[in-house]
Every structure is written in structure tokens, then in C-alpha cells.
Enzyme design. Sequence first.
Site, PDB file in Angstrom:
ATOM      1  N   ILE A  28      -6.852   3.068   1.935  1.00 55.16           N
ATOM      2  CA  ILE A  28      -7.247   4.441   2.278  1.00 55.16           C
ATOM      3  C   ILE A  28      -7.040   4.672   3.770  1.00 55.16           C
ATOM      4  O   ILE A  28      -7.349   3.824   4.590  1.00 55.16           O
ATOM      5  CB  ILE A  28      -8.728   4.690   1.917  1.00 55.16           C
ATOM      6  CG1 ILE A  28      -8.841   5.014   0.434  1.00 55.16           C
ATOM      7  CG2 ILE A  28      -9.310   5.833   2.743  1.00 55.16           C
ATOM      8  CD1 ILE A  28     -10.207   5.457   0.012  1.00 55.16           C
ATOM      9  N   TYR A  50      -1.059   0.747  -4.066  1.00 57.08           N
ATOM     10  CA  TYR A  50      -2.209   1.533  -3.607  1.00 57.08           C
ATOM     11  C   TYR A  50      -3.448   1.007  -4.302  1.00 57.08           C
ATOM     12  O   TYR A  50      -3.385   0.590  -5.465  1.00 57.08           O
ATOM     13  CB  TYR A  50      -1.995   3.024  -3.902  1.00 57.08           C
ATOM     14  CG  TYR A  50      -0.984   3.676  -2.983  1.00 57.08           C
ATOM     15  CD1 TYR A  50       0.371   3.392  -3.114  1.00 57.08           C
ATOM     16  CD2 TYR A  50      -1.380   4.534  -1.965  1.00 57.08           C
ATOM     17  CE1 TYR A  50       1.295   3.968  -2.264  1.00 57.08           C
ATOM     18  CE2 TYR A  50      -0.457   5.127  -1.111  1.00 57.08           C
ATOM     19  CZ  TYR A  50       0.886   4.833  -1.260  1.00 57.08           C
ATOM     20  OH  TYR A  50       1.803   5.404  -0.413  1.00 57.08           O
ATOM     21  N   GLU A  51      -4.578   1.039  -3.622  1.00 52.20           N
ATOM     22  CA  GLU A  51      -5.761   0.379  -4.161  1.00 52.20           C
ATOM     23  C   GLU A  51      -6.298   1.061  -5.418  1.00 52.20           C
ATOM     24  O   GLU A  51      -7.148   0.512  -6.109  1.00 52.20           O
ATOM     25  CB  GLU A  51      -6.852   0.252  -3.095  1.00 52.20           C
ATOM     26  CG  GLU A  51      -7.349   1.555  -2.556  1.00 52.20           C
ATOM     27  CD  GLU A  51      -8.211   1.361  -1.299  1.00 52.20           C
ATOM     28  OE1 GLU A  51      -8.438   0.227  -0.882  1.00 52.20           O
ATOM     29  OE2 GLU A  51      -8.640   2.379  -0.733  1.00 52.20           O
ATOM     30  N   SER A  52      -5.768   2.222  -5.746  1.00 56.35           N
ATOM     31  CA  SER A  52      -6.137   2.881  -7.008  1.00 56.35           C
ATOM     32  C   SER A  52      -5.604   2.124  -8.218  1.00 56.35           C
ATOM     33  O   SER A  52      -5.919   2.482  -9.347  1.00 56.35           O
ATOM     34  CB  SER A  52      -5.598   4.308  -7.018  1.00 56.35           C
ATOM     35  OG  SER A  52      -4.199   4.310  -6.756  1.00 56.35           O
ATOM     36  N   GLY A  53      -4.790   1.097  -8.011  1.00 58.04           N
ATOM     37  CA  GLY A  53      -4.307   0.290  -9.124  1.00 58.04           C
ATOM     38  C   GLY A  53      -2.823   0.428  -9.403  1.00 58.04           C
ATOM     39  O   GLY A  53      -2.303  -0.231 -10.298  1.00 58.04           O
TER      40      GLY A  53
END
Lengths: 262, 262, 286, 286
Positions: A28, A50-53
Site C-alpha cells: 500500500i 499486490y498484497e490483495s492477493g
Amino acid sequence: MSPVTPTEFMTIAAARALSNDDVVFVGIGAPSAACNLARLTHAPDITLIYESGTIGTAPEVLPLSIGDGELCDTAVTTVSVPEMFRYWLQGGRISVGFLGAAQIDRFGNINTTVIGDYDTPKTRLPGGGGAPEIATSCGKIFITMKQSRRGFVEKIDFFTSFGHGTGGDDRARLGITTEGPVLLVTDLAVWKPDPETKEFTVVSLHPGVTRDQVQETCGWTVRYAETVEETPPPTDLELTTLRDLHARTHAAHSGARPTAAA
Amino acid sequence: MSPVTPTEFMTIAAARALSNDDVVFVGIGAPSAACNLARLTHAPDITLIYESGTIGTAPEVLPLSIGDGELCDTAVTTVSVPEMFRYWLQGGRISVGFLGAAQIDRFGNINTTVIGDYDTPKTRLPGGGGAPEIATSCGKIFITMKQSRRGFVEKIDFFTSFGHGTGGDDRARLGITTEGPVLLVTDLAVWKPDPETKEFTVVSLHPGVTRDQVQETCGWTVRYAETVEETPPPTDLELTTLRDLHARTHAAHSGARPTAAA
Amino acid sequence: MAQFQDLAQAIAENIRPGDTVALEGFTHLIPHAAAHELIRQQIGDLTLIRMTPDLIYDQLIGMGLVKKLIFSYAGNPGVGLLRRMRDAVENGWPRPIELEEHSHSAMAQAYEAGAAGLPCAIFRGYKGAGLKAVNPNIREVACPFTGEALAAVPALRPDVTVIHAQRANRRGDVLIEGIIGVQKEAVLAAKRAVVTVEEVVEDFADLHPNACVLPRWTVAGIATAPGGANPSYAHGYYDRDNAAYLEWDKIAADRDRFLAWMETHVLKARPEIFQDRVAGLRRDAA
Amino acid sequence: MAQFQDLAQAIAENIRPGDTVALEGFTHLIPHAAAHELIRQQIGDLTLIRMTPDLIYDQLIGMGLVKKLIFSYAGNPGVGLLRRMRDAVENGWPRPIELEEHSHSAMAQAYEAGAAGLPCAIFRGYKGAGLKAVNPNIREVACPFTGEALAAVPALRPDVTVIHAQRANRRGDVLIEGIIGVQKEAVLAAKRAVVTVEEVVEDFADLHPNACVLPRWTVAGIATAPGGANPSYAHGYYDRDNAAYLEWDKIAADRDRFLAWMETHVLKARPEIFQDRVAGLRRDAA
């Protein structure tokens, strides 16, 4: 073409540090512009996570959030968030983590938590998100950030994520096996840690930038590498690609439909 | 119709103990015939879970293994094996676990590991598979097994999975919060644990079975509940459904193509 | 980064004598073709890991290539015992074998911990179970909040994991679907991974976004081996050959019959025979 | 077992004042309609859990319904700070709020531990991080095999988890696809779960076998709320309303403007307005 802005320079210089084989964790607030510029120019096979997967994503426009739909639409696969943090980040599968900061010190320690005291803050910032473990689990850390006396400080108010601590072998002494911050790209210069002390030192100045400008925007006494070079200016391809990316992004986020929507 | 076999009687009596709201974990070697018979008769909405990751499955024929393709084809969803053991079994989402055994004692402790000494076994059996945690994580445990002096023993050679230990509140003293073995259905009788001692006691005898027969096939002195009933015989529907299921299964496993294959 | 190789090369380059190897597959997608290549290359002194060692581990053990087995259920699923493994454990034939035995839950969580980069898995298990007394790799940890005693086992970290998958795309990403077992975890926990696939396709267009895909940079070697899971199965390609599992019980019952079968069907065979074996098991074969 | 209810009833029957509630969604599928119903029903004294508290938590906090927040990143993603939350933390308006702050990794693994029935999550994290000094719920455990000091946090176990999903079938099974976040873990970790869906369909025919489905017996109440994620999005239904996120930064900057907005768009509104809001954001709307 209009002149290169300092922000554009920063993004382009950061993009150059990424290579085709890198697996990059774009947290983020991190400069996904730099990561996607690298992908659209010299590193077409770079893997962006991205850390959203979303793993191996290739968005047409920059996401506003880290979980925009296009990240999933263009990804190799999309996994759950616990899996992302367990198997991919903690599992040691990420070569480069990209971080931004509200405050940074000379050893690459970062604060995005509070300005002032933790319990009675002057400013409550968003917090660390993925940063505490990005900083220790990725092979190495790149930081991009505009220079200012408010951001480049002698002592950060809160250790959101660990860089080189007080320098030297502080990381190793905490049992951290990854390299940590190896690159800091600002709007004025490129910094790398001194091999011994781990203090960030300026290795190149962007064209036209003076040492005075660098010191005026930095809260500690700036050190320089033995040889300080001039950062090579953006190429036409880099600048055009970046500007096109921003133009597409602006159009999409201001309410216009994404051009790729079917 | 030909007479009911002891194995059929066992399967049908076990199936009756399952209800529409149950979520059943069907481990390796467990009587999936009983679970599927329940589903095909009085409990059409029962949820069957196989440890291969298939949740809410409804096979047309009985699987040979716990991971046959039809389990996945007919499942509500199929998850990874780590998820199965973490979220669904350990997470406490299973109401009934079904176990079989090579050896069982009067307190429902089970051995499927070795006959003889562990390090120099007389017979090396397959081992516990999911049983050690099925026995402690499921709300309650049903066991089905044919009676024999070799299987119903005074002392099991190895504690593959824990039943009621040495009886009484042994489970609670180990910090186990689930009920453990509450039902044992054999080819001769239905057993339930005594409320105090937790020793399995016979609560009903299948039609025509004598107390002598029960004792001859059991290695400990059999106790009986105050009232011992006769197990109600299979209905025509139960028997026909079970035999049809076995006929379809036999045809499929002997190399003929499953009738449901498209 | 994934290299496309032939099966012999993928095995030879990635597996060395003495390695700790997991050939995984939970009933579905068991890498039979790869295991047979391993046997042909006589790579020995292996420590094998698998939740459900079945036919291929019975074969590797019977051929004397296995030093140690880490496992949780050693059976011919739905049929019975593994007779070659029994012979090694009970009689030391063809060589003695060391066992490290766990429960499924422990193994699954130990692979998961390996994939997650942790040194151990901590879970609620083994309460009252006898394995705690015979396996020194089962320990306890107290929850620092509740004080509850939790079981702990070391993370599984194979040198090499070998799996069979439905397909790869030309970039080298690998797709597994249906009963996915512990394959993703076993691959991510390993230092290197070898994958055999039914086929290589141009891309995974229109694939569900949450399908199980291993990105190309998690895999070392990919070999095309159509039918390579037989007598296990490949969801969407061919069915399980249940009759072969029943037949194995007879083959493995006798040392000579076992050796003769291995000579004919493995040592003198080639990976290409798997394609023929599944011809009658394909859904569109009727 | 899942009950089909209207949204007001699902919220009223499942959430009580003082409850610990997780309204989850990682950028995608954020349950805005459900949060607004919670605000209309004025259910207060809540402890809210969420990795990424954004607009809906800013709104709940600004309306004085929140006692405590457990979180790892409190921002308007890609835009900036949460101004109502800041006002509560910095100035105690409209009431002071207690914070329990973690990293994403810790929260994700704590939900995972909750779903897995464990009392705590153990992971490699927080090394050198300042949160350890200010959050007593960050502790350490030594690996019983290597001695390595690992971080530990308590498992997250909400009283109620609320999520928005693409659809349910008539039996009550729920499908989530695309960016699935921590929703499955948050539902399985909770005592009760409320799910809003875009639509209810007859069945999930031809669904990928490994898609993320919550079986009906893991959910308490299901309410149909088309558009209910807006200004977040529902993959396959409508796009993210990025302009609304940018606009929120201005609305939340001023207490009066915030209260006026809430009065018009939440307190006096009905769940049905969400359907209209997304009309222009559907892929087939052009």
C-alpha cells in the site's frame, strides 16, 4: 515534450532498478507507477504482486487502491490474503519489496504510523499495513520518497518498519537474514547504504541538482559516496510510457470507463 | 429379497444414527457406505466431507479411495488438504467423525498402527491417517467394526486415536472438549458408552443374536445396558438402496465405466 | 524459472542420491511416470515424504531406493496394506527402512509451515495419541495467551517435490484443479520442484481467477507426460483405474512377482507407455 | 444453517450492542449496504476488526458507534487518511476510541488461526518493529526445534462477521470470487456470519471445483443487496467507483459536512439505493 518533473524523475530512476527476473511486492502506498513502468519498458517479464492477493498482474492503468479489479483480471492467479502473507511474503518468494514513508531516517527505518507520541499523536497516519514484514521478508527493499525536512528526519517518531536500525549489523543481530533497504530514490538523488555503516549515502544526483538542495531537504548531515555520479536522464521511451500510463490512469479514475472494459 | 447379511445390518444401523443436519467427516477406511446410505434415504441434506478436501459431496457410486474423482465432481466445493485439516476439522466445523479400527478396547480407544511392538511389529498396519485429530476435533465419534476376538481386545497394542482413555473424565483431563466415541455399531449389536464409566455397553442386539455370540467375539467381559432392545431390522427401502449402491459401485470399480460419466 | 525438459532430464538434473523427496498427490494426480523414471535412474538412499504413500512408494521401497519414510497413512487406498513397505518394516527386505510417522493433520500443517517459511507448525492435535511417545519430532508449545498446550512438528522442507498437474502454459505456469491435495504447499516448501503435466497449452485463457496456479518462477523443471498419473487420475483427462489398485495387492504380495512386474513395466518401459494405459480411461474414449 | 432474510432483519438478529464485529473485504466486496444498515439501527459500543478499515469504518466511527478498533492499515486506499478516525483518535470526537494495532501479516494470520480453531497465530514477523512496544497482544514463542523466536498474536474470533459476496444459491451456499481477501477466514473464525449478495441463483452449475464457496451451514443470514458493495466493487458485476473514494476525502474532512452526508445518504436512505448507484458502473451499462 514538456520538461521532466522531479516526481517523474524519481519514478523513472526507481523503475530502472527493477529487472526482468524480479518478483516485486507492491505494498500500500508504494510506487506502483515505478513497478509498472519497468514492466512496460525494460522488464516485460517482471512479476508484480499486490498484497490483495494478485500474483503476476499487468494492469493497463494504475490501480487507485491495491485491490482494483484490473489487478485480478490481468493476474496469473489471485490468492487469499492469508496465503499471500504466509506462502508468498513470509515464505521468502519475493525478491524486492517497495516501500514509501511519511518519515525516514538515515538508516532506512520508516514511520507511517504516527507523528508525535503513539498514544496521543499529533497526526494519526494509516499505519504499517504490510510494511513491518515486507521490510524483513523480501530479499531487498527499495524506497521511493520525495525529500523534505519533515520526512527526512534525524529520528523517526515511530519504528513502523525496520531498516538498518542503528546501522552496522543490526539486522543480523535481530535474526533478520534479508538485505533490507538497498536503494532510496528521491526527487533529487539516488542513495545507497554505505557497505559498513549502512547509512544511506548519495551515489548520484539528478541533473541540475546541487548538494545544497539535497542538504536543505534532509534533516541529517548528508554523506556522499566517494564517487557521485549524475543520474542518467529519462529516455524518451521512459518518459512517454510513464506519461501515457498516467494519462490512462487519470481518465479511468476520474469516472471515465476503463478503455479495456469489454 | 435375499436375507440381510451381518455387514448390511451393520451399515444400515450405522446409517440411521446420522441426521440431515450432520456434517460428517468420512476418514480413510471409514464406512462411507453408511454415510451415503443415510444420504440416499432419510438424510438427503447431510453434508459428507472426505479428507481429500471434498465438502458436501454426493457420489453416485462409493469411492474406492477417499479421493475418487466423483467426490470432487459432485461436491459443493473442493479445498486443499491443509485447509481441510485446519479450517474444517481443527476449526470444529464437523459434527460427526466416522472411524473404523483394526483393534478397539472397551473405552473406544483405537489402533490402526501396528500389531505387536511399534519398533518391531508383527504386522505393520497403514497408520492413523486423519484419525488422531478426527477423534478429538469432531463433535462426536461413531465407530463401525465387525466383532472378533482379534479386533475387540482387552488392551490395544497402540493408541492410534484416543477414545475415552481409561474411562470416566479422561478426555476432559487431557483438555479435550468433544464427546468422543458415542456409538459403536457392529455386525451383532449396537453399543453406547455408560454415562459414568464410559465403557461401551450393549444397548441393542440385532435380531437373532445371542449374548453368547456377542461375548464369544469380544476380548473383554461384555456389559449390557439396563434395558437391552432388539435393533429394528432394515426396511425394504434401506436394504434396496444399499444393495443398489453396492451394485453400482461394484460395476464401476471392476473396470466398467461409471454410468454417470458424460 | 521453469525449464521445459524431457522427463529423464528433469529427474536427473533435480534429484540426487540421498535427497529428501516428496512425490505428492492425495489420491488424485499421483506422479507415477516420474516415480518410474526415478526408479529407472536408480537414484537411491532417498528420504521420502508423503501423507499417503501408496503404490509408487511401495515400488520405490521394494526396489531398495528408500532409506527413510516420513508419512501419515501407508495404505493402498480402499484396498488394504502396502505389502512391499510391510516387508521392509517387518523383515528388512530388500533393506531396513526408518519410519517417521505422523497424523494427516500434522503432515498437512507441516507442509503448510514449510510453504509459509516457518520452522515448525503448531496445532491442536495428538491429544492422547500414541505417536507422541515414539516420534521425538512431536513436541509441545504453550500458547502465550491462553497457556493451552499445542502440538508442534518441524516444518517439512523437501529438497525436491515432484507433482503431476493437468497442464502448463508456454510461459511455464502450472495449473492444478479438482482434488488439489497438498501439492501447492509441497512445491512451495521445497528447494526445487519438478512437475509432469498432461499437456502444454498456449495460455490459461478464461481460467477462474482463484484456480490453483503455480507461477513459473516456483518450478524448476516441467516435463510433458500424458497419462503420467495412471493408475491415479487426472481430473478432466482420465479416470482412476481402480482395477489396477486392486491388482497391485496381488502383485505386491510376492517378492518375485513384484520384481518381475517392475522389470517389465518399469525398468524396461518408457514414459510413453502411460499414454496408452489411459486410452481406455478417458471420458471421451467410449 | 443459512436463513434468507431482508438486510434489516439479518443485521438486527445477528448483531448486538457491544459485539465484536468484522465487516471484511480487502478493497473488493466491501459490505457498504450492511454497514449502512448497522448505522441506521444505531447498534453501538462495537469493537470493530478489519485489516483495512476504510470508508465504512470511518463512517461507523464518525457516528459514534465504535468503542475499539483492531486493525492494520487505516486509510482511504490510494487517497489518504481516514479523517473521521483521525478526529476520534486525535480529538476524541464524537467519542474516544481504543486502538489495537497490528501488521497485515499478523491480522491475516490471526484470522487464519481463528478459522483453524487455534488460540493464537505464530509467525515470523514484527522483527525490529515498534508495535511490539505498544501492543501487549504481540508476544513471542520459541520454536521447540530450532529455538527461533517467533511472533505470536491472539487468534481473531469475531462475534459476527459481515461480508458481501457475488451470489448465493437457493440452498444458501455462498460464492466469492476475484480478490477474495480474508473473507473465508473471517467467516469461519466468527460465531455468526451475515452475508449480503448481489443475487440468488438456482445453483452454481459449472462452477470451478476449487472456487471459494462457503457451505450454507457456515452462514447465519443471507440478504440480497444488489450494488451493496458500492463504492467498492463486485467482480463480474460492477466496477469500483474510484471517484467516490476521492470525494469521500472532502466529505470526511469536515464534521458538519460528514453529518449532513450521513443524514442524507445513510440515515434517511434505504438499502435499495445501492442498486441505482452502481447502474452506471456495470460493464454492460455503456
